[in-house]
Design a protein around this motif. Structure first.
Motif, PDB file in Angstrom:
ATOM      1  N   GLU A   1       5.676  -7.371  -0.183  1.00 23.34           N
ATOM      2  CA  GLU A   1       6.780  -7.722   0.714  1.00 23.34           C
ATOM      3  C   GLU A   1       7.470  -9.003   0.274  1.00 23.34           C
ATOM      4  O   GLU A   1       8.621  -9.251   0.635  1.00 23.34           O
TER       5      GLU A   1
ATOM      6  N   GLY B   1       0.143  -4.964  -0.130  1.00 23.69           N
ATOM      7  CA  GLY B   1       1.364  -4.846   0.655  1.00 23.69           C
ATOM      8  C   GLY B   1       1.901  -6.196   1.106  1.00 23.69           C
ATOM      9  O   GLY B   1       3.120  -6.424   1.099  1.00 23.69           O
ATOM     10  N   ILE B   2       1.001  -7.089   1.524  1.00 19.63           N
ATOM     11  CA  ILE B   2       1.419  -8.442   1.921  1.00 19.63           C
ATOM     12  C   ILE B   2       2.155  -9.124   0.777  1.00 19.63           C
ATOM     13  O   ILE B   2       3.198  -9.761   0.969  1.00 19.63           O
TER      14      ILE B   2
ATOM     15  N   THR C   1      -8.278   0.725   1.871  1.00 22.78           N
ATOM     16  CA  THR C   1      -7.230   0.404   2.841  1.00 22.78           C
ATOM     17  C   THR C   1      -6.977  -1.098   2.893  1.00 22.78           C
ATOM     18  O   THR C   1      -5.826  -1.548   2.907  1.00 22.78           O
ATOM     19  N   TYR C   2      -8.054  -1.873   2.915  1.00 22.09           N
ATOM     20  CA  TYR C   2      -7.906  -3.331   2.932  1.00 22.09           C
ATOM     21  C   TYR C   2      -7.184  -3.813   1.673  1.00 22.09           C
ATOM     22  O   TYR C   2      -6.288  -4.670   1.742  1.00 22.09           O
ATOM     23  N   CYS C   3      -7.560  -3.274   0.518  1.00 17.68           N
ATOM     24  CA  CYS C   3      -6.911  -3.680  -0.730  1.00 17.68           C
ATOM     25  C   CYS C   3      -5.431  -3.326  -0.730  1.00 17.68           C
ATOM     26  O   CYS C   3      -4.599  -4.092  -1.231  1.00 17.68           O
ATOM     27  N   GLU C   4      -5.094  -2.181  -0.156  1.00 19.42           N
ATOM     28  CA  GLU C   4      -3.686  -1.804  -0.063  1.00 19.42           C
ATOM     29  C   GLU C   4      -2.938  -2.729   0.884  1.00 19.42           C
ATOM     30  O   GLU C   4      -1.753  -3.031   0.662  1.00 19.42           O
ATOM     31  N   GLU C   5      -3.611  -3.201   1.930  1.00 22.01           N
ATOM     32  CA  GLU C   5      -2.991  -4.165   2.837  1.00 22.01           C
ATOM     33  C   GLU C   5      -2.715  -5.483   2.114  1.00 22.01           C
ATOM     34  O   GLU C   5      -1.649  -6.080   2.292  1.00 22.01           O
TER      35      GLU C   5
END
Length: 351
Positions: free
Chosen positions: A70, A66-67, A59-63
């Motif tokens: 964007e 994602g940053i 989840t952290y890696c996907e965040e």
């Protein structure tokens, strides 16, 4: 053939307490505006990235991804140079290297090395979670105080150092293999791996390990007067990462390679912003294209003269202008003459 990806930018020299360099989101926005397509993230910099959390949390890696997404960016690679530096530390550098580790293990060389090895394994796991294939590092050094052979080195000193270096790195290479990550050593002054010969010494001791690879940075070769184009011809099958950094070497009657203990601005060998040094990048990009290097071209800014933000802005354009979009056709296809096997033999006079 493959086209080199880029431009990417290594964040180690830009991360700072001031905006926009104090958070990953802010620095990503800045890099995107300059035209970069990827960020190379230093895994030791907690302001930008938590390597322990990334190793355990998808989840952290996907965040993180994602940053960047964007802002039209991706992660090109993680770098682990500070961790690698701490794998092998000569006692002369203990005090300086202790600044890189948690306070509770300072003064304990064995604990410092174990901490660094663990962080490298975490970085390999984090790289896999991020969908990466390569990771950059330093080798560390037992031998650098003895690089010049006077006083004469005791017999077996070099061999003992490389034996121990291989013993420490082998578990990391195996961990990288488990995660599908190439470990790319940047050949660098003050590291035991600083040229092709020293790299081969480690490579032999780890049995030619498939994950033992190279981060190619020609600037370090200019400063030691190594033929950086020939290096690509020799080691192209081991090159997994590429730092685009310029340099110059201007010896005088007073100083040369060793630099006379002068500060960077007064040394004969100096790192420069892209395009301001002496490196033939057109030939480098051509050779990497010829040898099918499909990794990232990453700006590493280090210059004793030019402002870093100017260097980054110019560097993005420089890399883009030098990247060769490889051809999908042979230029003389128009003159090709398809022939049958029988006709081919007739041309050759074969009955």
């Amino acid at each position: 053939m493959k086209t080199i990806k880029g431009p990417s930018i290594h964040l180690a020299q830009f991360s700072d307490a001031r905006k926009p360099f104090d958070t990953l989101a802010a620095i990503a926005g800045w890099a995107s505006e300059l035209g970069f397509e990827a960020l190379q993230i230093p895994a030791w910099d907690r302001r930008l990235f938590d390597v322990a959390e990334a190793a355990e949390s998808q989840t952290y890696c996907e965040e993180i991804a994602g940053i960047l997404a964007e802002r039209g960016l991706v992660v090109s690679e993680l770098t682990t140079h500070i961790f690698g530096q701490l794998v092998a530390v000569h006692p002369a550098y203990d005090a300086m290297c202790d600044a890189f580790v948690p306070e509770q293990i300072r003064g304990n060389a064995a604990a410092r090395s174990e901490w660094a090895l663990r962080r490298l394994e975490l970085a390999a796991k984090a790289s896999r979670r991020l969908g990466l294939t390569a990771m950059g590092t330093f080798s560390g050094s037992f031998l650098w105080p003895y690089f010049f052979p006077f006083p004469q080195r005791p017999e077996g000193l070099v061999e003992a150092a490389f034996d121990e270096l291989a013993r420490r790195w082998m578990p990391v290479l195996d961990a990288c293999d488990e995660q599908g990550i190439d470990l790319c050593y940047e050949l660098h002054p003050s590291e035991d791996l600083h040229d092709g010969v020293s790299f081969e010494m480690l490579l032999a001791r780890v049995g030619g390990h498939g994950r033992c690879r190279l981060l190619y940075d020609p600037s370090h070769f200019v400063l030691q007067q190594l033929k950086y184009l020939d290096f690509i011809d020799i080691y192209h099958d081991r090159i997994g990462m590429f730092h685009v950094k310029d340099a110059e070497f201007n010896p005088t009657g007073r100083q040369g390679v060793y630099g006379g203990y002068r500060p960077w601005i007064e040394r004969a060998g100096r790192f420069r912003s892209l395009g301001d040094g002496q490196i033939d990048f057109r030939s480098i990009f051509s050779k990497l294209a010829q040898y099918d290097f499909g990794g990232w071209a990453t700006l590493e800014w280090e210059c004793c003269l030019k402002d870093s933000e100017d260097g980054a802005r110019e560097g993005a354009a420089f890399i883009r202008d030098h990247t060769i979009r490889v051809t999908e056709k042979i230029f003389d296809d128009f003159a090709g003459t398809p022939l049958s096997a029988a006709r081919t033999k007739a041309i050759l006079g074969i009955s």
